[in-house]
Design a protein around this motif. Structure first.
Motif, PDB file in Angstrom:
ATOM      1  N   LEU A 128      13.575  18.567  -2.464  1.00 35.35           N
ATOM      2  CA  LEU A 128      12.674  17.410  -2.401  1.00 35.35           C
ATOM      3  C   LEU A 128      11.277  17.885  -2.011  1.00 35.35           C
ATOM      4  N   THR A 129      10.274  17.257  -2.580  1.00 31.64           N
ATOM      5  CA  THR A 129       8.894  17.657  -2.311  1.00 31.64           C
ATOM      6  C   THR A 129       8.131  16.671  -1.424  1.00 31.64           C
ATOM      7  N   ASP A 130       8.566  15.419  -1.291  1.00 29.97           N
ATOM      8  CA  ASP A 130       7.868  14.455  -0.436  1.00 29.97           C
ATOM      9  C   ASP A 130       8.373  14.478   1.000  1.00 29.97           C
ATOM     10  N   VAL A 131       9.546  15.059   1.236  1.00 32.42           N
ATOM     11  CA  VAL A 131      10.077  15.257   2.586  1.00 32.42           C
ATOM     12  C   VAL A 131      10.622  16.678   2.647  1.00 32.42           C
ATOM     13  N   PRO A 132      10.606  17.291   3.820  1.00 32.71           N
ATOM     14  CA  PRO A 132      11.084  18.683   3.909  1.00 32.71           C
ATOM     15  C   PRO A 132      12.606  18.773   3.975  1.00 32.71           C
ATOM     16  N   ALA A 142       0.832  -1.196   0.000  1.00 31.48           N
ATOM     17  CA  ALA A 142       0.000   0.000   0.000  1.00 31.48           C
ATOM     18  C   ALA A 142       0.871   1.252   0.000  1.00 31.48           C
ATOM     19  N   THR A 143       0.346   2.288  -0.593  1.00 33.50           N
ATOM     20  CA  THR A 143       1.056   3.553  -0.638  1.00 33.50           C
ATOM     21  C   THR A 143       0.943   4.237   0.709  1.00 33.50           C
ATOM     22  N   PRO A 144       2.067   4.592   1.359  1.00 33.50           N
ATOM     23  CA  PRO A 144       1.975   5.236   2.670  1.00 33.50           C
ATOM     24  C   PRO A 144       1.345   6.613   2.551  1.00 33.50           C
ATOM     25  N   ASP A 145       0.843   7.078   3.658  1.00 31.88           N
ATOM     26  CA  ASP A 145       0.216   8.384   3.689  1.00 31.88           C
ATOM     27  C   ASP A 145       1.273   9.459   3.442  1.00 31.88           C
ATOM     28  N   ALA A 146       0.983  10.344   2.498  1.00 28.08           N
ATOM     29  CA  ALA A 146       1.961  11.375   2.135  1.00 28.08           C
ATOM     30  C   ALA A 146       2.197  12.345   3.274  1.00 28.08           C
ATOM     31  N   ALA A 147       1.126  12.684   4.002  1.00 28.73           N
ATOM     32  CA  ALA A 147       1.281  13.628   5.108  1.00 28.73           C
ATOM     33  C   ALA A 147       2.111  13.015   6.229  1.00 28.73           C
ATOM     34  N   ALA A 148       1.863  11.706   6.533  1.00 26.39           N
ATOM     35  CA  ALA A 148       2.635  11.052   7.589  1.00 26.39           C
ATOM     36  C   ALA A 148       4.095  10.934   7.182  1.00 26.39           C
ATOM     37  N   THR A 149       4.358  10.620   5.928  1.00 27.00           N
ATOM     38  CA  THR A 149       5.738  10.527   5.465  1.00 27.00           C
ATOM     39  C   THR A 149       6.436  11.879   5.540  1.00 27.00           C
ATOM     40  N   ALA A 165      14.614   6.739   5.127  1.00 29.59           N
ATOM     41  CA  ALA A 165      14.440   6.899   6.565  1.00 29.59           C
ATOM     42  C   ALA A 165      13.054   7.420   6.916  1.00 29.59           C
ATOM     43  N   ALA A 166      12.453   8.195   6.029  1.00 28.05           N
ATOM     44  CA  ALA A 166      11.113   8.719   6.277  1.00 28.05           C
ATOM     45  C   ALA A 166      10.023   7.760   5.848  1.00 28.05           C
ATOM     46  N   GLY A 167      10.362   6.674   5.140  1.00 29.06           N
ATOM     47  CA  GLY A 167       9.366   5.708   4.697  1.00 29.06           C
ATOM     48  C   GLY A 167       8.707   6.073   3.397  1.00 29.06           C
ATOM     49  N   SER A 168       9.317   6.930   2.612  1.00 33.56           N
ATOM     50  CA  SER A 168       8.745   7.331   1.322  1.00 33.56           C
ATOM     51  C   SER A 168       9.107   6.311   0.258  1.00 33.56           C
ATOM     52  N   ALA A 226       5.713  14.355   7.563  1.00 30.97           N
ATOM     53  CA  ALA A 226       5.949  14.705   8.960  1.00 30.97           C
ATOM     54  C   ALA A 226       7.096  13.891   9.549  1.00 30.97           C
ATOM     55  N   LYS A 227       7.191  12.634   9.158  1.00 33.16           N
ATOM     56  CA  LYS A 227       8.283  11.805   9.661  1.00 33.16           C
ATOM     57  C   LYS A 227       9.629  12.255   9.107  1.00 33.16           C
ATOM     58  N   GLY A 228       9.638  12.777   7.866  1.00 34.73           N
ATOM     59  CA  GLY A 228      10.891  13.231   7.272  1.00 34.73           C
ATOM     60  C   GLY A 228      11.481  14.414   7.994  1.00 34.73           C
ATOM     61  N   ARG A 229      10.660  15.145   8.754  1.00 30.36           N
ATOM     62  CA  ARG A 229      11.177  16.293   9.492  1.00 30.36           C
ATOM     63  C   ARG A 229      11.969  15.865  10.727  1.00 30.36           C
ATOM     64  N   ASP A 230      11.769  14.621  11.167  1.00 31.78           N
ATOM     65  CA  ASP A 230      12.429  14.148  12.392  1.00 31.78           C
ATOM     66  C   ASP A 230      13.544  13.148  12.133  1.00 31.78           C
ATOM     67  N   VAL A 231      13.844  12.842  10.886  1.00 31.06           N
ATOM     68  CA  VAL A 231      14.852  11.814  10.631  1.00 31.06           C
ATOM     69  C   VAL A 231      16.241  12.270  11.041  1.00 31.06           C
ATOM     70  N   TRP A 232      16.473  13.551  11.130  1.00 28.65           N
ATOM     71  CA  TRP A 232      17.818  14.027  11.441  1.00 28.65           C
ATOM     72  C   TRP A 232      18.229  13.648  12.866  1.00 28.65           C
ATOM     73  N   HIS A 233      17.260  13.462  13.801  1.00 26.34           N
ATOM     74  CA  HIS A 233      17.623  13.046  15.158  1.00 26.34           C
ATOM     75  C   HIS A 233      17.087  11.668  15.514  1.00 26.34           C
ATOM     76  N   ASN A 234      16.320  11.039  14.622  1.00 32.91           N
ATOM     77  CA  ASN A 234      15.825   9.682  14.874  1.00 32.91           C
ATOM     78  C   ASN A 234      16.590   8.614  14.105  1.00 32.91           C
ATOM     79  N   THR A 235      17.482   9.014  13.208  1.00 32.88           N
ATOM     80  CA  THR A 235      18.182   8.066  12.343  1.00 32.88           C
ATOM     81  C   THR A 235      19.687   8.178  12.594  1.00 32.88           C
ATOM     82  N   PRO A 236      20.390   7.043  12.686  1.00 34.90           N
ATOM     83  CA  PRO A 236      21.854   7.106  12.864  1.00 34.90           C
ATOM     84  C   PRO A 236      22.520   7.810  11.691  1.00 34.90           C
ATOM     85  N   VAL A 237      23.643   8.440  11.966  1.00 35.02           N
ATOM     86  CA  VAL A 237      24.344   9.185  10.934  1.00 35.02           C
ATOM     87  C   VAL A 237      24.839   8.264   9.831  1.00 35.02           C
TER      88      VAL A 237
END
Length: 432
Positions: free
Chosen positions: A360-364, A213-220, A420-423, A222-233
């Motif tokens: 990028l347009t699907d993640v900020p 299934a295609t993930p929710d674009a809004a959830a993806t 990392a954002a699930g896109s 929003a998650k892309g905004r937090d990958v910088w501190h939720n994902t290992p370098v």
């Protein structure tokens, strides 16, 4: 050997009373055969005579019959003398029997109670065989054969064994002919197994459905905004990046990470005009890392700016960069990260040879890359990565592969942020 009777004072012994006349004994009634341990007064048998003494015949109460032909004596005639008996052994006088009154004393019962407990008729203890059968009580029937007598129970009778039980008092084993419990257990196991298999199949089906299934674009987004501190370098900027066919003429390239800048804001990270162009999206965080190629001749800085804009703001920023060709203007080139004690130590503004900016347009996220030579040589005319990677390009950035380094690394880091954002995977955007 002396006894106490020899030293006793005869004057203090009371005289033995005379024997009372004997009464006719009543008809003997059978006494109940009670427990030998109960205090029942029994008739004491007469003391036996001395051994070897013939019994005394009873005295006749009627005269002997006259011989045939003898005349009866006349009335008043003297009786004939009795014939003299032949002298026999002297019969000792029978000792006087003790009166029954002495049998009710405590001394009498204490003297005769030992035979009840330890005599031949005493009951045996549990576990000891009855060597001598108990004597029958007076007036009772004589004992029969051993097989006909009822066995005497022990003093502490044990509980009767369970019918069909195992030896030692253990509960009986369930019979093998009762398949009820086994059948129920087998049915339960079968139902449980079918349920587990069905649950696993349903879970796999749901997982496949969810994966497809295609993930929710809004959830993806929003998650892309937090990958910088939720994902290992190492997941965002891998230590080694392999570019298969990413070099000039389809040559394979390999880049190794040599420095990672601390995450920071965007102040002083761009030239003034590029900073003004990105200011509309806002800057939440800036991440940067510098790589070197396998020949250690070229260095590349890759950056990722986490913006504060929403999806509409990122779409507007991408459109502005594309329509106004902001990504190809030399006055809008990003700055390199020159880490000390690395091959990129001399990588500054004058050493920039090629670059690219991706909105990028699907993640900020805004991803950029800038490349140059590791020996510190300068370039008077830098060339954008899209122009340096076109077939037939003969410029220094194109022939050295600096344009390919900037383009391929920007594509790879942008893909890592989307993952990392699930896109879902997308086609690579053209340079803005």
């Amino acid at each position: 050997m002396s006894t106490d009777a020899e030293f006793a004072d005869a004057r203090r012994i009371p005289p033995i009373p005379p024997q009372p006349p004997r009464r006719p004994a009543p008809a003997a009634s059978p006494e109940p055969a009670g427990d030998p341990h109960t205090a029942v007064l029994r008739r004491v048998p007469a003391e036996p005579s001395a051994p070897g003494t013939p019994p005394v015949p009873p005295r006749p109460t009627a005269p002997p019959p006259a011989p045939p032909g003898a005349q009866p004596p006349a009335a008043g005639a003297p009786l004939p003398p009795r014939p003299a008996r032949a002298p026999g052994p002297a019969v000792p006088p029978q000792p006087a029997a003790r009166p029954d009154a002495f049998r009710d004393t405590a001394a009498f019962h204490l003297a005769h109670s030992q035979d009840l407990w330890s005599g031949p008729g005493a009951p045996s203890r549990p576990g000891e065989p009855d060597s001598v059968p108990p004597q029958a009580a007076a007036g009772s029937a004589p004992p029969g054969p051993a097989s006909a007598r009822r066995p005497q129970p022990p003093w502490s009778p044990a509980s009767p064994p369970v019918q069909g039980g195992a030896p030692g008092g253990l509960p009986p084993r369930p019979s093998a002919s009762r398949p009820g419990a086994r059948a129920l257990a087998a049915a339960a196991c079968l139902v449980l197994g079918v349920g587990l298999i069905g649950g696993a199949a349903a879970g796999s089906w749901l997982t496949d459905e969810a994966a497809g299934a295609t993930p929710d674009a809004a959830a993806t987004f929003a998650k892309g905004r937090d990958v910088w501190h939720n994902t290992p370098v190492d997941a965002l900027f891998p230590r080694t990046v392999n570019g298969f066919g990413g070099g000039p003429g389809g040559a394979d390239r390999t880049w190794s990470r040599i420095a990672v800048a601390p995450d920071s804001g965007c102040t002083g990270a761009y030239d003034p005009k590029l900073a003004d162009a990105l200011a509309r999206a806002g800057c939440l965080r800036l991440l940067r890392a510098t790589y070197v190629d396998a020949t250690r001749s070229s260095v590349i800085t890759v950056g990722a700016q986490i913006t504060k804009a929403d999806q509409a703001g990122m779409m507007a920023l991408n459109t502005r960069f594309s329509t106004r060709s902001l990504g190809t203007r030399t006055d809008l080139m990003p700055l390199p990260y020159a880490a000390r004690d690395t091959p990129a130590e001399d990588f500054g503004r004058a050493q920039r040879a090629s670059w690219t900016v991706r909105v990028l347009t699907d993640v900020p996220v805004v991803v950029y890359a800038v490349s140059g030579f590791a020996d510190g040589r300068t370039f008077a005319e830098p060339q954008p990565a899209e122009a340096a990677t076109k077939p037939g390009a003969t410029t220094a950035p194109a022939e050295s592969g600096l344009g390919h380094d900037a383009k391929d690394l920007a594509d790879r880091i942008g893909k890592d942020f989307r993952t990392a954002a699930g896109s879902p995977p997308q086609a690579t955007e053209a340079s803005s």
